[in-house]
Design a protein around this motif. Structure first.
Motif, mmCIF file in Angstrom:
data_model
loop_
_atom_site.group_PDB
_atom_site.id
_atom_site.type_symbol
_atom_site.label_atom_id
_atom_site.label_comp_id
_atom_site.label_asym_id
_atom_site.label_seq_id
_atom_site.Cartn_x
_atom_site.Cartn_y
_atom_site.Cartn_z
ATOM 1 N N ASN A 287 0.814 -1.226 0.000
ATOM 2 C CA ASN A 287 0.000 0.000 0.000
ATOM 3 C C ASN A 287 0.844 1.271 0.000
ATOM 4 O O ASN A 287 0.315 2.371 -0.122
ATOM 5 N N LEU A 288 2.176 1.085 0.169
ATOM 6 C CA LEU A 288 3.038 2.266 0.164
ATOM 7 C C LEU A 288 2.955 2.992 -1.179
ATOM 8 O O LEU A 288 2.842 4.218 -1.221
ATOM 9 N N ALA A 289 2.998 2.229 -2.261
ATOM 10 C CA ALA A 289 2.925 2.856 -3.587
ATOM 11 C C ALA A 289 1.583 3.561 -3.792
ATOM 12 O O ALA A 289 1.506 4.613 -4.441
ATOM 13 N N VAL A 290 0.520 2.970 -3.233
ATOM 14 C CA VAL A 290 -0.806 3.591 -3.366
ATOM 15 C C VAL A 290 -0.815 4.961 -2.716
ATOM 16 O O VAL A 290 -1.280 5.951 -3.303
ATOM 17 N N LEU A 291 -0.285 5.052 -1.503
ATOM 18 C CA LEU A 291 -0.288 6.321 -0.778
ATOM 19 C C LEU A 291 0.627 7.351 -1.430
ATOM 20 O O LEU A 291 0.302 8.546 -1.474
ATOM 21 N N VAL A 292 1.755 6.890 -1.957
ATOM 22 C CA VAL A 292 2.694 7.833 -2.555
ATOM 23 C C VAL A 292 2.117 8.440 -3.837
ATOM 24 O O VAL A 292 2.290 9.633 -4.118
ATOM 25 N N LEU A 293 1.421 7.618 -4.620
ATOM 26 C CA LEU A 293 0.854 8.111 -5.872
ATOM 27 C C LEU A 293 -0.508 8.778 -5.702
ATOM 28 O O LEU A 293 -0.985 9.446 -6.618
ATOM 29 N N LEU A 294 -1.135 8.588 -4.545
ATOM 30 C CA LEU A 294 -2.474 9.149 -4.332
ATOM 31 C C LEU A 294 -2.500 10.671 -4.456
ATOM 32 O O LEU A 294 -3.422 11.225 -5.074
ATOM 33 N N PRO A 295 -1.530 11.429 -3.904
ATOM 34 C CA PRO A 295 -1.570 12.892 -4.087
ATOM 35 C C PRO A 295 -1.480 13.297 -5.560
ATOM 36 O O PRO A 295 -2.134 14.250 -5.991
ATOM 37 N N LEU A 296 -0.647 12.561 -6.344
ATOM 38 C CA LEU A 296 -0.541 12.891 -7.765
ATOM 39 C C LEU A 296 -1.850 12.609 -8.489
ATOM 40 O O LEU A 296 -2.284 13.377 -9.354
ATOM 41 N N ALA A 297 -2.505 11.468 -8.125
ATOM 42 C CA ALA A 297 -3.767 11.125 -8.772
ATOM 43 C C ALA A 297 -4.872 12.106 -8.388
ATOM 44 O O ALA A 297 -5.675 12.541 -9.227
ATOM 45 N N THR A 298 -4.914 12.474 -7.132
ATOM 46 C CA THR A 298 -5.982 13.350 -6.647
ATOM 47 C C THR A 298 -5.775 14.798 -7.089
ATOM 48 O O THR A 298 -6.712 15.597 -7.074
ATOM 49 N N TYR A 299 -4.560 15.135 -7.500
ATOM 50 C CA TYR A 299 -4.295 16.499 -7.932
ATOM 51 C C TYR A 299 -5.191 16.888 -9.104
ATOM 52 O O TYR A 299 -5.520 18.061 -9.280
ATOM 53 N N GLU A 300 -5.610 15.898 -9.906
ATOM 54 C CA GLU A 300 -6.524 16.189 -11.016
ATOM 55 C C GLU A 300 -7.832 16.785 -10.516
ATOM 56 O O GLU A 300 -8.499 17.527 -11.234
ATOM 57 N N ALA A 301 -8.204 16.454 -9.279
ATOM 58 C CA ALA A 301 -9.464 16.957 -8.733
ATOM 59 C C ALA A 301 -9.398 18.438 -8.405
ATOM 60 O O ALA A 301 -10.434 19.125 -8.383
ATOM 61 N N VAL A 302 -8.204 18.957 -8.136
ATOM 62 C CA VAL A 302 -8.088 20.349 -7.711
ATOM 63 C C VAL A 302 -7.304 21.206 -8.689
ATOM 64 O O VAL A 302 -7.234 22.424 -8.526
ATOM 65 N N VAL A 303 -6.730 20.581 -9.720
ATOM 66 C CA VAL A 303 -5.903 21.365 -10.643
ATOM 67 C C VAL A 303 -6.720 22.413 -11.383
ATOM 68 O O VAL A 303 -6.193 23.475 -11.779
ATOM 69 N N ALA A 304 -8.021 22.144 -11.578
ATOM 70 C CA ALA A 304 -8.854 23.103 -12.316
ATOM 71 C C ALA A 304 -9.389 24.231 -11.439
ATOM 72 O O ALA A 304 -9.976 25.178 -11.965
#
Length: 555
Positions: A287-304
């Motif tokens: 789950n370490l990789a999941v947590l590390v990549l989660l901020p990058l994935a979720t950034y799409e939600a706030v980039v706009a």
């Protein structure tokens, strides 16, 4: 489009809030668009998170069956991201265009009410900018402000919940980074570009007005030597818009840089939290990789969201200009209890009439006049004596003091639309649209048949001309009537009045722009066509005046 009840927003609200009633008419579609946007962005987050878990788990070489669900999930999220995004675009734009059409109709309706007395407050090019581009800009409110914030907030919340179930401490890191990216960064961007975004719409309006002024008066400006000064003025308008656009672009670039910084910082902070948790056994290693990549994935939600904040600034500027039109004061408000519309041929009686155009001097002072039903009267007088003002009052376009009666009904006791079913006004230069003869005349009575239109045209003497045209009633009049003569254009205006069946007809110098021979012919044809109607003929030239019942001179 079916009939739609126009929203009536409360006065005194901010311009953006004034637009919300129009958005509320499409609340179900907008809610569906928000859901689809949530699913599209959520699919992207799910795709990256599931892929990270799948790759980490596959490195441990487990039985293939333990990875099947993740493999299917990757495929589902990959397909769903594109499908949901396409569906969201379809639904959101459908809703936005429906809102836009209702708002544009409301602006048209308001202009129809306040014209012509209320329209001179705007320069022609600026009014066109308000009617087209500023109204169009309001669609950014649902598309580029409401939807990005609503769907992004839902995805951000879901991602924080996911992080909490994996590692509570990671949820705090993600929450802080997303909160900063969705609030502080948009605020910084909006503050940096606030003045530029608010000023961009008026600046475009000024440029458009100056362009139309230059085009309309190109010949006179060139002869007088003023054209270079106007070209310099246009160049300065363009430079001003360029400076405003540059400031907005700089603010957008700053927001993007801050967003990347926060996203990268969240990844580093997530590593600092997650690695010790793995060592302590609190967090499963895959789950370490999941947590590390989660901020990058979720950034799409706030980039706009920073872009949405900038769009909100533009919407504010355009909404203010649209609301100014919607709030334009009706010079002649309809009565609360309108009177019955008079029928048949009616007379006109003026008693102590006083009137003027807005912000202008009073040109009619105590005018008294009695026109019998069916009587044809010439109104003459020097320029500025109030002839056109009198016609504007009788057509219901200007307020007045004193008494104006159509038959037995006081003019102010009738709705404006009812007044114009009784009174028809043919101006000096009737406007003709770049379409066919039949469509230009049918404006006065949309349900009229071709035979009815042809009868009206025959009555004003255009029958022989139409017979000589290959396309007959479908003959084009050209842009601004370029393919017809001034006399034919004047006859088209009177044909509209005849087709509409107005019992009272106002003619504003109908022979003013015609040569002597044509003026005599047109005057005779108009009088013959208007037999049996009450006519007030404003005239500077003598053509047709002698054939009228009497002449009234304004001081």
């Amino acid at each position: 489009m079916s009939a739609v009840t126009t929203p009536v927003p409360a006065a005194g609200q901010s311009p953006v809030r004034r637009l919300l009633p129009w958005l509320a008419t499409e609340r179900s579609r907008l809610a569906l668009a928000i859901l689809l946007g949530f699913l599209a962005i959520g699919s992207g987050v799910g795709l990256l998170a599931t892929s990270a878990w799948l790759i980490s788990s596959a490195a441990l070489q487990p039985p293939i069956l333990t990875l099947e669900v993740a493999i299917v999930g990757v495929r589902a999220f990959g397909i769903g991201k594109g499908v949901f995004r396409y569906a969201e675009r379809m639904v959101s734009h459908d809703a936005a265009f429906r809102v836009l059409s209702r708002l544009r109709l409301a602006v048209y309706d308001r202009l129809a009410v306040v014209a012509p007395a209320g329209v001179p407050a705007y320069r022609r090019g600026d009014l066109l900018e308000r009617l087209v581009r500023d109204v169009d800009a309001t669609q950014d409110l649902p598309l580029r402000v409401l939807l990005p914030y609503a769907s992004g907030a839902l995805v951000a919340l879901a991602s924080v919940v996911l992080a909490y179930f994996i590692l509570p401490a990671s949820a705090v890191v993600l929450l802080v980074s997303l909160a900063l990216a969705s609030t502080v960064v948009p605020w910084i961007a909006a503050s940096a570009a606030a003045d530029a975004e608010r000023a961009s719409a008026p600046a475009r309006g000024a440029l458009n007005a100056d362009v139309l002024t230059l085009l309309d008066g190109a010949a006179d400006l060139t002869v007088s030597g003023a054209a270079p000064a106007w070209l310099d003025r246009l160049a300065e308008d363009d430079r001003r818009i360029g400076r405003l656009a540059a400031r907005s672009a700089n603010a957008s670039g700053l927001a993007s840089a801050l967003g990347v910084l926060l996203s990268g910082g969240a990844v580093v902070a997530m590593l600092l939290v997650a690695i010790p948790a793995v060592r302590s056994g609190e967090l499963v290693g895959v789950n370490l990789a999941v947590l590390v990549l989660l901020p990058l994935a979720t950034y799409e939600a706030v980039v706009a969201m920073p872009t949405a904040a900038l769009a909100l600034g533009r919407v504010r500027g355009s909404a203010q200009r649209v609301v100014e039109v919607l709030d334009a004061v009706d010079p002649v408000p309809d009565p609360e209890s309108p009177a019955e519309v008079p029928t048949g041929v009616v007379g006109v009686r003026l008693d102590g009439l006083r009137a003027s155009w807005p912000s202008g001097p009073e040109v009619l002072e105590g005018l008294t006049l009695d026109v019998a039903p069916g009587e044809r009267v010439a109104i003459v007088g020097s320029s500025g004596s109030g002839k056109s003002t009198l016609l504007a009052v009788l057509a219901g376009f200007l307020p007045y003091d004193g008494s104006v009666r159509l038959g037995d009904v006081e003019l102010r006791d009738l709705r404006g639309s009812d007044v114009r079913t009784v009174v028809g006004w043919c101006p000096q230069l009737p406007h003709v649209f770049d379409t066919s003869v039949v469509e230009n005349v049918r404006l006065a009575k949309p349900e009229a048949s071709d035979d009815e239109v042809r009868a009206a045209l025959d009555a004003v003497g255009l029958g022989p001309w139409l017979d000589a045209q290959p396309r007959g009633l479908n003959t084009s009049v050209g842009d601004h009537g370029a393919l017809v003569s001034a006399g034919q254009r004047q006859r088209l205006g009177v044909a509209r009045v005849l087709l509409a069946g107005h019992p009272v007809v106002l003619l504003d110098e109908p022979t003013e722009h015609l040569d002597e021979a044509t003026a005599e012919v047109v005057a005779a044809e108009l009088l013959r066509a208007l037999t049996g109607r009450t006519v007030l003929w404003v005239a500077h030239r003598p053509h047709g005046v002698a054939a009228l019942d009497r002449t009234v001179r304004l001081p």
